[in-house]
Scaffold this motif. Sequence first.
Motif, PDB file in Angstrom:
ATOM      1  N   ASN A  29       0.725  -1.217   0.020  1.00 21.52           N
ATOM      2  CA  ASN A  29       0.063   0.103  -0.041  1.00 21.52           C
ATOM      3  C   ASN A  29       0.817   1.257   0.006  1.00 21.52           C
ATOM      4  O   ASN A  29       1.985   1.211   0.675  1.00 21.52           O
ATOM      5  CB  ASN A  29      -1.039   0.005   1.228  1.00 21.52           C
ATOM      6  CG  ASN A  29      -1.963  -1.049   1.149  1.00 21.52           C
ATOM      7  OD1 ASN A  29      -2.556  -1.241   0.111  1.00 21.52           O
ATOM      8  ND2 ASN A  29      -2.103  -1.727   2.083  1.00 21.52           N
ATOM      9  N   PRO A  30       0.377   2.208  -0.748  1.00 27.09           N
ATOM     10  CA  PRO A  30       1.113   3.517  -0.479  1.00 27.09           C
ATOM     11  C   PRO A  30       1.245   4.006   0.750  1.00 27.09           C
ATOM     12  O   PRO A  30       0.454   3.767   1.777  1.00 27.09           O
ATOM     13  CB  PRO A  30       0.183   4.427  -1.431  1.00 27.09           C
ATOM     14  CG  PRO A  30      -0.839   3.433  -2.276  1.00 27.09           C
ATOM     15  CD  PRO A  30      -0.741   2.347  -1.483  1.00 27.09           C
ATOM     16  N   SER A  31       2.131   4.985   0.910  1.00 29.38           N
ATOM     17  CA  SER A  31       2.814   5.305   2.109  1.00 29.38           C
ATOM     18  C   SER A  31       2.321   6.901   2.215  1.00 29.38           C
ATOM     19  O   SER A  31       2.787   7.469   3.331  1.00 29.38           O
ATOM     20  CB  SER A  31       4.078   5.111   2.708  1.00 29.38           C
ATOM     21  OG  SER A  31       5.151   6.053   1.621  1.00 29.38           O
ATOM     22  N   GLY A  32       2.037   7.257   1.415  1.00 31.23           N
ATOM     23  CA  GLY A  32       1.426   8.967   1.352  1.00 31.23           C
ATOM     24  C   GLY A  32       1.489   9.130  -0.367  1.00 31.23           C
ATOM     25  O   GLY A  32       1.482   8.379  -1.136  1.00 31.23           O
ATOM     26  N   SER A  40      -0.994  14.260  -8.210  1.00 30.61           N
ATOM     27  CA  SER A  40      -0.818  13.462  -7.061  1.00 30.61           C
ATOM     28  C   SER A  40      -0.195  12.312  -7.361  1.00 30.61           C
ATOM     29  O   SER A  40      -0.852  11.435  -8.550  1.00 30.61           O
ATOM     30  CB  SER A  40      -1.926  13.232  -6.141  1.00 30.61           C
ATOM     31  OG  SER A  40      -2.499  14.378  -5.661  1.00 30.61           O
ATOM     32  N   TYR A  41       1.072  11.626  -6.925  1.00 36.71           N
ATOM     33  CA  TYR A  41       1.576  10.387  -7.231  1.00 36.71           C
ATOM     34  C   TYR A  41       1.682   9.607  -5.918  1.00 36.71           C
ATOM     35  O   TYR A  41       2.072  10.410  -4.757  1.00 36.71           O
ATOM     36  CB  TYR A  41       2.896  10.595  -7.749  1.00 36.71           C
ATOM     37  CG  TYR A  41       2.814  11.402  -9.069  1.00 36.71           C
ATOM     38  CD1 TYR A  41       2.802  10.776 -10.322  1.00 36.71           C
ATOM     39  CD2 TYR A  41       3.114  12.759  -9.121  1.00 36.71           C
ATOM     40  CE1 TYR A  41       2.858  11.372 -11.602  1.00 36.71           C
ATOM     41  CE2 TYR A  41       3.039  13.668 -10.397  1.00 36.71           C
ATOM     42  CZ  TYR A  41       2.992  12.429 -11.564  1.00 36.71           C
ATOM     43  OH  TYR A  41       2.987  13.185 -12.820  1.00 36.71           O
ATOM     44  N   SER A 124      10.875   5.417  -4.955  1.00 40.82           N
ATOM     45  CA  SER A 124       9.349   5.519  -4.863  1.00 40.82           C
ATOM     46  C   SER A 124       8.680   6.268  -3.634  1.00 40.82           C
ATOM     47  O   SER A 124       7.657   6.282  -3.643  1.00 40.82           O
ATOM     48  CB  SER A 124       8.972   3.635  -4.555  1.00 40.82           C
ATOM     49  OG  SER A 124       9.250   3.141  -5.370  1.00 40.82           O
ATOM     50  N   ARG A 125       9.668   7.089  -2.996  1.00 38.81           N
ATOM     51  CA  ARG A 125       9.255   7.953  -2.063  1.00 38.81           C
ATOM     52  C   ARG A 125       9.449   9.319  -2.163  1.00 38.81           C
ATOM     53  O   ARG A 125       8.666  10.157  -1.625  1.00 38.81           O
ATOM     54  CB  ARG A 125      10.195   7.610  -0.766  1.00 38.81           C
ATOM     55  CG  ARG A 125      10.095   6.212  -0.276  1.00 38.81           C
ATOM     56  CD  ARG A 125      11.320   5.755   0.592  1.00 38.81           C
ATOM     57  NE  ARG A 125      12.509   6.066   0.005  1.00 38.81           N
ATOM     58  CZ  ARG A 125      13.929   5.852   0.277  1.00 38.81           C
ATOM     59  NH1 ARG A 125      13.907   5.597   1.565  1.00 38.81           N
ATOM     60  NH2 ARG A 125      14.703   6.042  -0.469  1.00 38.81           N
ATOM     61  N   ALA A 126      10.035   9.613  -3.218  1.00 38.78           N
ATOM     62  CA  ALA A 126      10.453  11.336  -3.699  1.00 38.78           C
ATOM     63  C   ALA A 126      10.831  11.335  -5.047  1.00 38.78           C
ATOM     64  O   ALA A 126      10.909  10.389  -5.751  1.00 38.78           O
ATOM     65  CB  ALA A 126      11.887  11.455  -2.865  1.00 38.78           C
ATOM     66  N   GLY A 127      10.615  12.587  -5.283  1.00 38.28           N
ATOM     67  CA  GLY A 127      10.654  12.956  -6.780  1.00 38.28           C
ATOM     68  C   GLY A 127      10.348  14.508  -7.096  1.00 38.28           C
ATOM     69  O   GLY A 127      10.159  15.183  -6.105  1.00 38.28           O
ATOM     70  N   CYS A 128      10.314  14.829  -8.393  1.00 37.63           N
ATOM     71  CA  CYS A 128      10.006  16.081  -8.858  1.00 37.63           C
ATOM     72  C   CYS A 128      10.911  17.086  -8.585  1.00 37.63           C
ATOM     73  O   CYS A 128      10.603  18.001  -8.526  1.00 37.63           O
ATOM     74  CB  CYS A 128       8.586  16.410  -8.324  1.00 37.63           C
ATOM     75  SG  CYS A 128       7.181  15.287  -8.694  1.00 37.63           S
ATOM     76  N   PRO A 136       8.581  12.214 -11.208  1.00 36.82           N
ATOM     77  CA  PRO A 136       7.693  11.740 -10.113  1.00 36.82           C
ATOM     78  C   PRO A 136       8.291  10.508  -9.547  1.00 36.82           C
ATOM     79  O   PRO A 136       9.165   9.775 -10.084  1.00 36.82           O
ATOM     80  CB  PRO A 136       6.318  11.731 -10.545  1.00 36.82           C
ATOM     81  CG  PRO A 136       6.246  11.143 -11.950  1.00 36.82           C
ATOM     82  CD  PRO A 136       7.916  11.985 -12.543  1.00 36.82           C
ATOM     83  N   PRO A 137       7.808  10.257  -8.253  1.00 43.78           N
ATOM     84  CA  PRO A 137       8.306   8.948  -7.697  1.00 43.78           C
ATOM     85  C   PRO A 137       7.989   7.648  -8.599  1.00 43.78           C
ATOM     86  O   PRO A 137       7.160   7.775  -9.242  1.00 43.78           O
ATOM     87  CB  PRO A 137       7.521   8.802  -6.418  1.00 43.78           C
ATOM     88  CG  PRO A 137       6.954  10.007  -5.984  1.00 43.78           C
ATOM     89  CD  PRO A 137       6.967  10.852  -7.535  1.00 43.78           C
TER      90      PRO A 137
END
Length: 169
Positions: A29-32, A40-41, A124-128, A136-137
């Motif tokens: 599951n996504p963590s945020g 939104s990603y 998979s936690r940060a990006g942009c 994006p992540p």
Amino acid sequence: MASFKLLVSLSLVLAITSLPLPSSAQTCNPSGTLVCKGKSYPKYTCSPPVTAKTEALLTLNDFSEGGDGGGPSYCDGKYHSNSEKVVALSTGWFDNKSRCGKMIRITARNGKTTTAKVVDECDSRAGCDKEHAGQPPCRNNIVDGSAAVWKALGLDQDEGVVPVTWSMA
């Protein structure tokens, strides 16, 4: 040329985010969320379990200096030639660098198989941001491969994203 690379990168992001997740990717599951350019990603700290045939999406990455991968590879602090069979794995599969330097086996739907060395994390936690070349992540089920990986698998790089399976070699 930079505008073309940005256009290709944005096209790949759109293609990746519009593909449905394989059932195995839905076990994490996504963590945020991260909002980037008004969209939104999902962010992930996990990936599906690694098996003998882990389902993934293979994306194309340029690991060379100035390429779309951003900075040098996280495992060794180096850039890599597009002729090297190297990959970045989603955060959960990267597992805090535990797979750095290890070989994985990737199998395409056309039946071709190759091995590649893990040299980076597909975050998979940060990006942009600048560190992530504005991208994006990553989703939690990405194997981000060099051009050499795509060539060894006999895949058309213009597709940008293809389903594969992978395992530790």
